[in-house]
Write a protein that holds these residues in place. Structure first.
Motif, short mmCIF file in Angstrom:
data_model
loop_
_atom_site.label_atom_id
_atom_site.label_comp_id
_atom_site.label_asym_id
_atom_site.label_seq_id
_atom_site.Cartn_x
_atom_site.Cartn_y
_atom_site.Cartn_z
N LEU A 130 -13.96 13.35 -22.94
CA LEU A 130 -12.53 13.09 -23.09
C LEU A 130 -12.19 11.65 -22.70
CD1 LEU A 130 -9.76 14.30 -23.80
CD2 LEU A 130 -9.54 14.99 -21.40
N ALA A 131 -12.80 11.16 -21.64
CA ALA A 131 -12.57 9.78 -21.21
C ALA A 131 -12.99 8.80 -22.30
CB ALA A 131 -13.31 9.50 -19.91
N CYS A 132 -14.17 9.01 -22.87
CA CYS A 132 -14.65 8.14 -23.95
C CYS A 132 -13.73 8.20 -25.16
CB CYS A 132 -16.07 8.52 -24.34
SG CYS A 132 -17.31 8.14 -23.08
N PHE A 133 -13.24 9.40 -25.47
CA PHE A 133 -12.32 9.61 -26.60
C PHE A 133 -11.03 8.81 -26.39
CE2 PHE A 133 -8.94 12.48 -28.46
CZ PHE A 133 -9.18 12.13 -29.79
N ILE A 134 -10.47 8.86 -25.20
CA ILE A 134 -9.22 8.16 -24.91
C ILE A 134 -9.43 6.65 -24.88
CG2 ILE A 134 -7.47 7.78 -23.12
CD1 ILE A 134 -7.77 10.78 -22.41
#
Length: 225
Positions: free
Chosen positions: A141-145
Motif C-alpha cells: 500500500l505504501a509503494c502504491f501511494i
C-alpha cells in the motif's frame, strides 16, 4: 465437505489440482493454497491458458519468485497477486486525491493495520513471519501511494506481547516500521495481530496544504475504541 460445498454452489469435485486447472470450462484459477505450492500452480495455470489470481506471497524464496516471473513471460495470460487494499474505495480515493495535489506535497504517511485475532501456530510456522505475511500488505500500500518514489531507508522493530501461537512459532505479534522514500517522505506503519474492537485499517496522508484520512468503515459516525 467438498461434495456439500459443490452441491450448494453447483460446483464439481475433482481429485487433483491438475484436473481442476485443465478443465476446459474453467476460465480463472484462484490459488489460495499454502505458500510453497503457489509457483507450481501459477505455472500450471499459465500453461493451461487460464487467468490467475494468487494469494500473496508468491513464494518465501525471492529466487523462486524471479524464476516464476521469468517463465510467465512466455504466456499471454493475466495474473493478479492478492494485494486487496489498493482497491479499497476509501484508500484508493485518498491516493487519487493526493495524486491530484489536493494536499500539496506529501510529507508524511501513517498506516495502521491490526487484525481482529492472530492465526494458528501451524499457519504461523509456514507463513514466513509477520513482516512477510501481514506487513507485506502495508508495504504494498505504501509503494502504491508513493507511486514512483521508492523506499530507500527502513527501520523495523517487532515484539511478542500476547500471542501464545506466535511464541510457539517463534514469531512476533506486534510491530512498528519507519520508512523514508527517495523524495524524503516519512512513513510509519503500526501492526498488531489482535484488536479487541475488530479489524483496524486506517491511512493518513499529510501534506504541506492539508491532510487526507481513510478511516475504518462503520455503520454510523459514532466511534468507540
Amino acid at each position: 465437505t467438498a461434495n456439500e460445498v459443490a452441491k450448494l454452489h453447483g460446483g464439481k469435485v475433482v481429485l487433483s489440482p491438475e484436473e481442476a486447472i485443465s478443465n476446459p470450462k474453467v476460465d480463472i484459477v484462484y490459488i489460495c493454497t499454502a505458500t510453497p505450492t503457489h509457483t507450481e500452480f501459477i505455472l500450471m495455470a499459465a500453461k493451461a491458458g487460464k487467468a490467475i489470481f494468487c494469494e500473496k506471497p508468491i513464494d518465501l524464496d525471492i529466487n523462486r519468485v524471479n524464476s516464476c516471473r521469468k517463465e510467465l513471460e512466455n504466456y499471454k495470460i493475466p495474473i493478479h497477486i492478492g494485494f486487496n487494499r489498493r482497491f479499497d474505495p476509501s484508500h484508493l480515493s485518498a491516493k487519487q486525491k493526493k495524486d491530484k495535489g489536493e494536499i500539496g506535497t506529501l510529507e508524511q504517511m501513517a498506516i495502521t493495520s491490526r487484525d481482529p485475532s492472530g492465526p494458528s501456530a501451524s499457519y504461523l510456522k509456514v507463513s514466513g513471519g509477520m513482516f512477510r505475511d501481514m506487513t507485506i500488505h502495508d508495504f504494498d500500500l505504501a509503494c502504491f501511494i508513493l507511486n514512483n518514489d521508492p523506499i530507500v531507508e527502513i527501520f523495523a522493530v517487532g515484539e511478542r506481547l500476547f500471542s501464545a501461537e506466535a511464541k510457539e512459532a517463534n514469531d512476533i505479534d506486534t510491530a512498528m516500521i519507519i520508512m523514508k522514500s527517495k523524495n524524503g517522505v516519512l512513513c510509519h506503519i503500526s501492526n498488531s495481530r489482535h484488536s479487541s474492537y475488530g479489524y483496524d485499517q486506517r491511512v493518513e496522508l499529510f501534506g504541506n496544504k492539508g491532510m487526507l484520512i481513510s478511516d475504518n468503515q462503520t455503520p454510523t459516525s459514532v466511534r468507540k475504541y
